[in-house]
Structure formats: structure tokens, C-alpha cells
Design an enzyme around this catalytic site. Structure first.
Site, PDB file in Angstrom:
ATOM      1  N   GLU A 261      -4.635   1.308  -3.736  1.00 25.77           N
ATOM      2  CA  GLU A 261      -4.896  -0.273  -3.536  1.00 25.77           C
ATOM      3  C   GLU A 261      -4.848  -0.365  -2.030  1.00 25.77           C
ATOM      4  OE1 GLU A 261      -5.119  -1.940  -6.157  1.00 25.77           O
ATOM      5  OE2 GLU A 261      -4.015  -0.978  -7.763  1.00 25.77           O
ATOM      6  N   CYS A 295      -2.893  -8.963   0.722  1.00 29.58           N
ATOM      7  CA  CYS A 295      -4.231  -8.115   0.294  1.00 29.58           C
ATOM      8  C   CYS A 295      -5.232  -9.091  -0.083  1.00 29.58           C
ATOM      9  CB  CYS A 295      -3.989  -6.771  -0.442  1.00 29.58           C
ATOM     10  SG  CYS A 295      -3.069  -7.312  -1.958  1.00 29.58           S
TER      11      CYS A 295
HETATM   12  P1  NAD Z   1      -1.125   1.251   6.147  1.00 31.60           P
HETATM   13  O1  NAD Z   1      -2.155   1.693   5.435  1.00 31.60           O
HETATM   14  O2  NAD Z   1      -0.858   1.084   7.733  1.00 31.60           O
HETATM   15  O3  NAD Z   1       0.268   1.783   5.651  1.00 31.60           O
HETATM   16  C1  NAD Z   1       0.655   1.686   4.428  1.00 31.60           C
HETATM   17  C2  NAD Z   1       1.745   3.089   3.913  1.00 31.60           C
HETATM   18  O4  NAD Z   1       0.915   4.209   4.442  1.00 31.60           O
HETATM   19  C3  NAD Z   1       2.828   3.046   5.201  1.00 31.60           C
HETATM   20  O5  NAD Z   1       3.912   3.523   4.177  1.00 31.60           O
HETATM   21  C4  NAD Z   1       2.482   3.928   5.950  1.00 31.60           C
HETATM   22  O6  NAD Z   1       3.531   4.464   6.613  1.00 31.60           O
HETATM   23  C5  NAD Z   1       1.708   4.964   5.164  1.00 31.60           C
HETATM   24  N1  NAD Z   1       0.815   5.743   6.063  1.00 31.60           N
HETATM   25  C6  NAD Z   1       0.431   5.587   7.329  1.00 31.60           C
HETATM   26  N2  NAD Z   1      -0.500   6.617   7.755  1.00 31.60           N
HETATM   27  C7  NAD Z   1      -0.687   7.491   6.391  1.00 31.60           C
HETATM   28  C8  NAD Z   1      -1.184   8.570   6.198  1.00 31.60           C
HETATM   29  N3  NAD Z   1      -1.935   9.185   7.181  1.00 31.60           N
HETATM   30  N4  NAD Z   1      -0.901   9.334   4.811  1.00 31.60           N
HETATM   31  C9  NAD Z   1      -0.133   8.941   4.175  1.00 31.60           C
HETATM   32  N5  NAD Z   1       0.482   7.544   4.170  1.00 31.60           N
HETATM   33  C10 NAD Z   1       0.290   6.993   5.503  1.00 31.60           C
HETATM   34  O7  NAD Z   1      -0.968  -0.457   5.723  1.00 31.60           O
HETATM   35  P2  NAD Z   1       0.243  -1.708   6.232  1.00 31.60           P
HETATM   36  O8  NAD Z   1      -0.463  -2.130   7.391  1.00 31.60           O
HETATM   37  O9  NAD Z   1       1.393  -1.247   5.659  1.00 31.60           O
HETATM   38  O10 NAD Z   1      -0.457  -2.685   4.845  1.00 31.60           O
HETATM   39  C11 NAD Z   1      -1.473  -3.680   5.064  1.00 31.60           C
HETATM   40  C12 NAD Z   1      -2.663  -3.185   4.465  1.00 31.60           C
HETATM   41  O11 NAD Z   1      -2.385  -2.897   3.041  1.00 31.60           O
HETATM   42  C13 NAD Z   1      -3.617  -4.281   4.228  1.00 31.60           C
HETATM   43  O12 NAD Z   1      -4.835  -3.693   4.602  1.00 31.60           O
HETATM   44  C14 NAD Z   1      -3.678  -4.798   3.076  1.00 31.60           C
HETATM   45  O13 NAD Z   1      -4.819  -5.457   2.800  1.00 31.60           O
HETATM   46  C15 NAD Z   1      -3.241  -3.873   2.310  1.00 31.60           C
HETATM   47  N6  NAD Z   1      -2.590  -4.046   0.956  1.00 31.60           N
HETATM   48  C16 NAD Z   1      -3.332  -3.695  -0.160  1.00 31.60           C
HETATM   49  C17 NAD Z   1      -2.739  -4.164  -1.233  1.00 31.60           C
HETATM   50  C18 NAD Z   1      -3.458  -3.848  -2.616  1.00 31.60           C
HETATM   51  O14 NAD Z   1      -2.761  -3.959  -3.938  1.00 31.60           O
HETATM   52  N7  NAD Z   1      -4.690  -3.726  -2.713  1.00 31.60           N
HETATM   53  C19 NAD Z   1      -1.442  -4.603  -1.378  1.00 31.60           C
HETATM   54  C20 NAD Z   1      -0.774  -4.973  -0.286  1.00 31.60           C
HETATM   55  C21 NAD Z   1      -1.366  -4.695   0.792  1.00 31.60           C
END
Ligand code: NAD
Length: 495
Positions: A261, A295
Site C-alpha cells: 500500500e 496517502c
Molecule cells: P516509508 O516508506 O519511509 O516507511 C514505511 C515503513 O517501511 C517504516 O516502518 C520504515 O521503517 C520501513 N522501511 C524503510 N525502509 C525499508 C526497507 N528498505 N525495507 C523494508 N522496510 C523499510 O514511509 P513513511 O514515510 O513511513 O510513510 C509515508 C508514505 O506512506 C507516503 O508515501 C504515503 O503516501 C504512504 N502511505 C500509503 C498508504 C496506503 O495505504 N497506500 C497509507 C499511509 C501511508
């Protein structure tokens, strides 16, 4: 715009009184785990450290996977009704502590109390509703001699990787269906917002066999270790599109199942027959709810040329009444940016708009002396489609307003993006609203409403906004294998 930057009056101690104490632990094999290394968690409204949380090592993740695999053997065979009852009981336990979770959520995430109430109440409701779901076996052939059945079997250990914008709700969207389907789960919260998730998992251990639900916290390395771990069968991930691509690449090594997501750049299309005064608050909250760290925030507002000036002015007037500040202050309607890296990223969009001479209809000036990571609500007047603000996902309260002239043009512009998460259309003529909505490339298209979600409504992104889906029976099925059982009468094998 009013600002409420007064000292935060809620401390971690009062937020965590009674049965939620102020220590945060990981949960592995049903037991609390402390580590030598810890990481600080900040209140984004004050930048103060509010807690220290353990940092998991790779060896600790191995322990968590081992205990989750052991627990899977019996949990996957536990009758569905018992698993459903356990998931509902987890919801009841969160409900018992709802007030504390709301306070804690505001402290670690920055969102105002009303938004924290929405998220925690939603999480409880999700546990209860997902606990009613099931995927019945399907008899696809029954000739008397042969019977063919299609059924769903659980996958194994699920790694649930969660972002910082809705830390509890988006964890629950993964935990509840994964457990109902018979999997065991290891939750990894965002390092910026680990408190509610760690506390939730710790508080429900007596309701589940050891190892069925674990929580590990750490930095981004931990996420990488999870996505490559050969003991984890599936990664359920919510986060940015960029990280989602890394997850998909690392998961390929063990052919893990994935649900991604990801980010969005949702268009809102405002037709010429709207009432500017009535539409302005709806558009404002479509874009700025959760301080635009959403998001599904409306991130590009296309307004018909004939009403553009009036809608823009009504938005500016409405935005001027909204109170930005510390989320624990009862008057606050919008909080700070959740963390410093995101704050720095959002400031880049302010700089880029200024450097390119775009016109600010509202805001634009950041108060660098604010006590937390605050940026003002900002509306940018008709920047070009190829500007960073329009073509990227700022994930903060700076919003482009864009003029359009005709229907085909706006549909093409709305779809001209690699993302496809959500979209909205606003207008009085419902046939036209629907006609436009049905041509938009997005996982959810809201017509004259926005941000309505349900455990029974499928949610997922098109294009680079994701793979797979959450919620509904489609989401539940993503935590299962399909299995076909074919059975012949024993005639051919016995005399
Ligand atoms: P992010 O991608 O930076 O981090 C998300 C999670 O992934 C965190 O727990 C982080 O520690 C982990 N992570 C980071 N690098 C990783 C890797 N290489 N492998 C595995 N895990 C890793 O996102 P964020 O800044 O926490 O959230 C914001 C983003 O999330 C925005 O782009 C937003 O649109 C999106 N978002 C999407 C939805 C949806 O349902 N589509 C909902 C909420 C947020």
C-alpha cells in the site's frame, strides 16, 4: 491562521497512567524484551524526547521468526471461530485502554485529539468487524464419483511493516486479517511512531498463544532484514512508493507474498456547478486532514475556470479559521509535521515554489522558531503541471490549486501520473460527476465525499500506488494460499 504553540500540558506519565505504564518493550515469543540499545521517540509538537524504545538486532528478529513459526503450527489449526473470538477480544482490550491510546497517539504522532479518537475508534471497530469475516470452502465439482474443493490455507509468518502517519490503524489493517486467516504476525512499526504499536502488542499477550503476535522495533535495517528473511512468508507493507519498490525487490529472493500500500497523488476535480462556500471546507479537509500526511489526501485540486477564483478565495477564507498547533491542545485542528526528515522534505517544496516564482494564495512563510516541526497551511495558485508540487507527493500542508477548462482535459491531467491511489469528483450534476469518476485511474474514487473507509470495502492502489489490496474478503484472501483438494471415490485404490 491561528497557531497554538503553547507548552504541551500532557506528559508521557499522565498519558500512560493506570495499566499502560511508561516503559516500552518489544514482544517476542509472548514475552517482553528489552535491549541494550534504545532509540529516542520525539513529540513532534515540542521536539522533546518522550520515550526510549528497544532496538531489535538481527538475532532478535530471528528469535521472533522462530517463535512465530512454532506458534503457526497450532494457531493455523485452531478453529476459525476461536481465532475470530481472539481477534475480537484484542479489539475489546484496545477499547478498555482507548483513552490512553488516543493520548499516546497524539503525543508520538502529533495529530489532534479528534483525529486520534478517529484512528483508535476505527482500530477497535476494524478488529471487531474483521473478526466476523471468513473465506468459506467452495465445492467446484461434485459428480458423486469425484469432488473438487477450493479452500484457503494460511501462509505462515506475516511481517507487518507500518508507516508513521496512521500508526495504529494501519497496523490493525494487517494484524486482524492475518490472524483471522490463521497466520502468525510480527509487527514492525515506523521508528518515528513505535509507541502505540508496541503497547498494543504487549497488552494483548494473554489473549493469544505465545508467538502468535510479536512486535519488534528498530530502524530501516530491520525492515530490510524482514523482507529478506526466509522464515517470513509474507510482507504486508504500507509506506512510500520508493520503499515499496525496495520491499518488492528484496522479497523476490524468497518469493514472499507481498501486499504493498504505497504513496498517492490524488486528484480532486471540482466542477463548475459547485457552491464555493459549501465546497471549501470539504476540499480543505480532503487535502489537509492529518496535516496532509495522508496517502489519500487530495494533493492536486483541479477547479473549473468559471469558479476557480471564488473557490480559491473561499478556501483561503476557510483555511484562515483553522487552528494549527500542539495536538494535545483541545482547540487544535491541525498538528505539526511528524518528524524532522519529513519536515525538511516539505520545506523543499516551499523553496521550489518560491524559486520558480509561483504565487502563494495563502501561507508560504515558515516560522523557523516554532517549538515543533510546524509549517503553515499553504495554497499555491495555479502552478504548472510539471512543477514538483504537482507531479510529486509532498506529504505536507502545501497544496496546488489548478485551473481546468473542459472535461476531457481534466481527466487526462488527473490520470497523467504514475500513482493511482484515490481520486474525488465534486459537483451538483451527479451523472456528470459519475461519468468523470468512472474514467479515473485510482483504487478508490469518491464522488461528492472523501476518506470513507470500511473493513468490508476493498482498498488498494492502481499503478505505482500499490500491489494487492487490504480490507474486505479480497484483503483477507491475501493472507492465504489457494488450495484445491480433489477426491475420487476409493474405487480405483481398493479392491
Ligand atoms: P516509508 O516508506 O519511509 O516507511 C514505511 C515503513 O517501511 C517504516 O516502518 C520504515 O521503517 C520501513 N522501511 C524503510 N525502509 C525499508 C526497507 N528498505 N525495507 C523494508 N522496510 C523499510 O514511509 P513513511 O514515510 O513511513 O510513510 C509515508 C508514505 O506512506 C507516503 O508515501 C504515503 O503516501 C504512504 N502511505 C500509503 C498508504 C496506503 O495505504 N497506500 C497509507 C499511509 C501511508
Amino acid at each position: 491562521m491561528f497557531a497554538v504553540y503553547e507548552e504541551c500540558t500532557v506528559t508521557i506519565a499522565s498519558a500512560l497512567k493506570v495499566s499502560i505504564d511508561s516503559e516500552f518493550v518489544l514482544t517476542v515469543g509472548g514475552k517482553p524484551v528489552r535491549t541494550d540499545n534504545t532509540a529516542a521517540v520525539h513529540n513532534p509538537a515540542t521536539k522533546q524526547v518522550i520515550a526510549e524504545v528497544p532496538v531489535a538486532t538481527e538475532a532478535l528478529l530471528d528469535d521472533a521468526v522462530k517463535s512465530a513459526r512454532t506458534a503457526f503450527v497450532s494457531w493455523s489449526q485452531t478453529p476459525l471461530a476461536e481465532r475470530q473470538a481472539a481477534v475480537a477480544a484484542v479489539g475489546d482490550r484496545v477499547a478498555e485502554h482507548a483513552d490512553h491510546f488516543m493520548t499516546l497517539l497524539t503525543l508520538e504522532q502529533g495529530k489532534p485529539r479528534a483525529m486520534a479518537e478517529w484512528e483508535v475508534s476505527g482500530s477497535i471497530m476494524w478488529f471487531h468487524e474483521i473478526a466476523k469475516q471468513s473465506l468459506p470452502n467452495e465445492i467446484v465439482l461434485d459428480t458423486g464419483n469425484r469432488k473438487v474443493m477450493s479452500r484457503h490455507t494460511p501462509l505462515g509468518v506475516v511481517g507487518a511493516i507500518v508507516p508513521w502517519n496512521f500508526p495504529i490503524l494501519l497496523a490493525v489493517w494487517k494484524i486482524a486479517p492475518a490472524l483471522v486467516a490463521g497466520n502468525t504476525v510480527i509487527v514492525k512499526p515506523s521508528p518515528f511512531t513505535p509507541l502505540c504499536d508496541l503497547k498494543l502488542v504487549e497488552l494483548v499477550q494473554d489473549l493469544l498463544p505465545p508467538g502468535v503476535l510479536s512486535a519488534v522495533s528498530g530502524d530501516d535495517d530491520l525492515g530490510r532484514w524482514m523482507t529478506t528473511h526466509d522464515g517470513i512468508a509474507k510482507i504486508a507493507f504500507t509506506g512510500s512508493t520508493e520503499t515499496g519498490k525496495h520491499v518488492m525487490a528484496s522479497a523476490a529472493g524468497t518469493l514472499k507474498r507481498i501486499t504493498l500500500e504505497l504513496g498517492g497523488n490524488d486528484p480532486a476535480i471540482v466542477l463548475d456547478d459547485v457552491d464555493p462556500e459549501i465546497i471549501a471546507p470539504k476540499l480543505f479537509w480532503a487535502a489537509f486532514q492529518n496535516n496532509a500526511q495522508f496517502c489519500n489526501a487530495a494533493k492536486r485540486i483541479y477547479i473549473h475556470d468559471s469558479v476557480y477564483d471564488k473557490v480559491r478565495d473561499a478556501l483561503v477564507a476557510y483555511a484562515g479559521t483553522v487552528i494549527v498547533g500542539d495536538g494535545s491542545h483541545p482547540q487544535t485542528q491541525l498538528g505539526p509535521i511528524q518528524n524532522e526528515p519529513q519536515y525538511r522534505k516539505v520545506l523543499e517544496y516551499f523553496d521550489d515554489c518560491r524559486a520558480n516564482g509561483y504565487s502563494f494564495a495563502l501561507g508560504g512563510q515558515v516560522d523557523h522558531d516554532a517549538p515543533g516541526w510546524f509549517v503553515p497551511v499553504t495554497l499555491v495558485d495555479n502552478p504548472p503541471d510539471n512543477s514538483r508540487l504537482v507531479s510529486e507527493e509532498p506529504f505536507g500542508p502545501i497544496l496546488p490549486l489548478l485551473r481546468f477548462h473542459d472535461e476531457d482535459e481534466v481527466i487526462a491531467r488527473a490520470n497523467a501520473t504514475p500513482w493511482g491511489l484515490g481520486a474525488t469528483v465534486w459537483g451538483r450534476d451527479l451523472q456528470r460527476v459519475k461519468r468523470i469518476g468512472l474514467q479515473l485511474e485510482a483504487g478508490t474514487v469518491w464522488l461528492n465525499e472523501v476518506h470513507e473507509y470500511s473493513p468490508h470495502q476493498v482498498f488498494g492502489g492502481h499503478k505505482q500506488s500499490g500491489i494487492g489490496a487490504e480490507n474486505s474478503l479480497h484483503g483477507l484472501a491475501e493472507y492465504t494460499n489457494h488450495q484445491t483438494i480433489t477426491m475420487n471415490k476409493a474405487d480405483g485404490v481398493v479392491a
